[in-house]
Design an enzyme around this catalytic site. Structure first.
Site, mmCIF file in Angstrom:
data_model
loop_
_atom_site.group_PDB
_atom_site.id
_atom_site.type_symbol
_atom_site.label_atom_id
_atom_site.label_comp_id
_atom_site.label_asym_id
_atom_site.label_seq_id
_atom_site.Cartn_x
_atom_site.Cartn_y
_atom_site.Cartn_z
ATOM 1 N N SER A 37 8.973 60.599 80.588
ATOM 2 C CA SER A 37 8.231 61.060 81.770
ATOM 3 C C SER A 37 6.891 61.701 81.380
ATOM 4 O O SER A 37 5.916 61.608 82.136
ATOM 5 C CB SER A 37 9.077 62.022 82.606
ATOM 6 O OG SER A 37 9.296 63.225 81.913
ATOM 7 N N ASN A 38 6.832 62.327 80.209
ATOM 8 C CA ASN A 38 5.535 62.888 79.776
ATOM 9 C C ASN A 38 4.546 61.785 79.433
ATOM 10 O O ASN A 38 3.360 61.882 79.754
ATOM 11 C CB ASN A 38 5.737 63.833 78.590
ATOM 12 C CG ASN A 38 6.180 65.203 79.040
ATOM 13 O OD1 ASN A 38 5.385 65.971 79.577
ATOM 14 N ND2 ASN A 38 7.467 65.499 78.877
ATOM 15 N N ARG A 89 15.282 63.040 61.342
ATOM 16 C CA ARG A 89 14.010 62.605 60.755
ATOM 17 C C ARG A 89 14.117 61.119 60.470
ATOM 18 O O ARG A 89 15.184 60.525 60.654
ATOM 19 C CB ARG A 89 13.727 63.373 59.464
ATOM 20 C CG ARG A 89 14.760 63.106 58.366
ATOM 21 C CD ARG A 89 14.448 63.922 57.125
ATOM 22 N NE ARG A 89 15.500 63.853 56.129
ATOM 23 C CZ ARG A 89 15.528 63.002 55.112
ATOM 24 N NH1 ARG A 89 14.559 62.108 54.968
ATOM 25 N NH2 ARG A 89 16.511 63.015 54.249
ATOM 26 N N MET A 116 12.571 62.949 69.062
ATOM 27 C CA MET A 116 13.651 63.829 68.615
ATOM 28 C C MET A 116 13.802 63.899 67.102
ATOM 29 O O MET A 116 14.847 64.303 66.603
ATOM 30 C CB MET A 116 14.979 63.399 69.268
ATOM 31 C CG MET A 116 14.968 63.457 70.787
ATOM 32 S SD MET A 116 14.412 65.071 71.424
ATOM 33 C CE MET A 116 15.878 66.037 71.096
ATOM 34 N N HIS A 135 6.914 71.213 74.116
ATOM 35 C CA HIS A 135 8.234 71.820 73.915
ATOM 36 C C HIS A 135 8.602 72.602 75.181
ATOM 37 O O HIS A 135 7.768 73.338 75.718
ATOM 38 C CB HIS A 135 8.196 72.751 72.698
ATOM 39 C CG HIS A 135 9.530 73.357 72.414
ATOM 40 N ND1 HIS A 135 10.545 72.663 71.800
ATOM 41 C CD2 HIS A 135 10.037 74.587 72.700
ATOM 42 C CE1 HIS A 135 11.608 73.433 71.703
ATOM 43 N NE2 HIS A 135 11.326 74.602 72.247
ATOM 44 N N GLU A 200 5.167 70.495 82.524
ATOM 45 C CA GLU A 200 4.840 69.659 81.359
ATOM 46 C C GLU A 200 3.892 68.541 81.776
ATOM 47 O O GLU A 200 2.907 68.253 81.095
ATOM 48 C CB GLU A 200 6.112 69.036 80.763
ATOM 49 C CG GLU A 200 7.030 70.025 80.089
ATOM 50 C CD GLU A 200 8.270 69.377 79.472
ATOM 51 O OE1 GLU A 200 9.006 70.066 78.796
ATOM 52 O OE2 GLU A 200 8.486 68.165 79.671
HETATM 53 C C1 GRF Z 1 10.652 67.270 77.444
HETATM 54 O O1 GRF Z 1 11.368 68.287 78.069
HETATM 55 C C2 GRF Z 1 9.843 67.816 76.291
HETATM 56 O O2 GRF Z 1 9.472 69.132 76.472
HETATM 57 C C3 GRF Z 1 10.837 67.721 75.154
HETATM 58 O O3 GRF Z 1 11.545 66.535 75.387
HETATM 59 C C4 GRF Z 1 11.548 66.236 76.777
HETATM 60 C C5 GRF Z 1 10.998 64.836 76.917
HETATM 61 O O4 GRF Z 1 11.082 64.360 78.211
HETATM 62 N N1 GRF Z 1 10.117 67.707 73.892
HETATM 63 P P1 GRF Z 1 10.428 62.961 78.603
HETATM 64 O O5 GRF Z 1 11.081 61.890 77.717
HETATM 65 O O6 GRF Z 1 8.964 63.061 78.410
HETATM 66 O O7 GRF Z 1 10.832 62.786 80.031
#
Ligand code: GRF
Length: 217
Positions: A37-38, A89, A116, A135, A200
């Site tokens: 989603s980001n 990693r 991740m 984050h 975010e």
């Molecule tokens: C978000 O909550 C971000 O802060 C964390 O992982 C999540 C990713 O969400 N690092 P998306 O895949 O961007 O929806």
């Protein structure tokens, strides 16, 4: 005399060389493991003309991840580099492969969007101060996994999210931007995370736009 025969380069071409790098669209590479989603928020902000950039490539460590589907939908080149031997990693070979994909795509800024795995030396060295992460907490509070759940369990009144440079530590890099999100009475981990994600999706594109305007060191 020798120097009199030499022609100086025309002024316009000299200026042109200086201006082109400033005007060129920033080439972004996105790494993600989840729904993306980001990435979608950044992709949409670019499409709306809010970020002078283009996403050159999306790489995931999870085959079939939502972020790859979003990239395909937008016609953005994408690849999977997974490594079942490690959870947190990539192997050095895996990381070298990611690096070569990013380099081939001409990437200048690497955006971690729900990626991740820890980023290790070869990538960090190849992109000094040009790898950023989002984050879901107000760092330095609650680094690591499911930070929104940690904030709730700790009884925090204010949670939030942070965009930061990536260094060799876990969520320890210099902070670029933060947004606060109040914890509401009756919040569950899911409702709180959903509201954090709204923030975010606001601050990550804003930070990307600042990089595209070459405002950040
Ligand atoms: C978000 O909550 C971000 O802060 C964390 O992982 C999540 C990713 O969400 N690092 P998306 O895949 O961007 O929806």
């Amino acid at each position: 005399m020798a120097y009199a025969k030499k022609k100086s380069p025309p002024l316009a071409s000299g200026l042109g060389n200086a201006i082109i790098p400033l005007m060129r669209k920033l080439r972004i590479g996105v790494l993600g493991s989840g729904k993306g989603s980001n990435f979608r928020a950044i992709r949409d902000a670019i499409a709306a003309g809010q970020i002078e950039a283009e996403v050159a490539v999306v790489v995931s460590d999870v085959a079939g991840a939502g972020i790859l589907r979003l990239a395909a939908e937008a016609g953005i080149p994408h690849a999977t580099v997974s490594d079942p031997r490690y959870q947190t990693r990539l192997s050095p070979e895996g990381e070298a492969e990611v690096l070569s994909i990013l380099k081939l795509a001409g990437v200048e800024l690497v955006i971690l969007a729900g990626y991740m795995r820890m980023v290790k030396a070869p990538l960090l060295e190849a992109f000094p101060r040009r790898i950023i992460n989002i984050h879901p907490s107000l760092l330095p509070k609650f680094p690591g996994l499911e930070a929104w759940r940690q904030a709730l369990a700790a009884g925090e009144k204010i949670a939030g999210c942070t965009v930061h440079y990536v260094d060799a530590g876990m969520d320890t890099g210099t902070i670029i931007a933060q947004a606060e999100v109040p914890v509401l009475h009756g919040d569950t981990a899911e409702t709180l995370h959903a509201r954090i994600q709204v923030e975010e999706h606001r601050i990550y594109p804003e930070v990307a736009a600042r990089f595209a305007r070459r405002e950040l060191p």
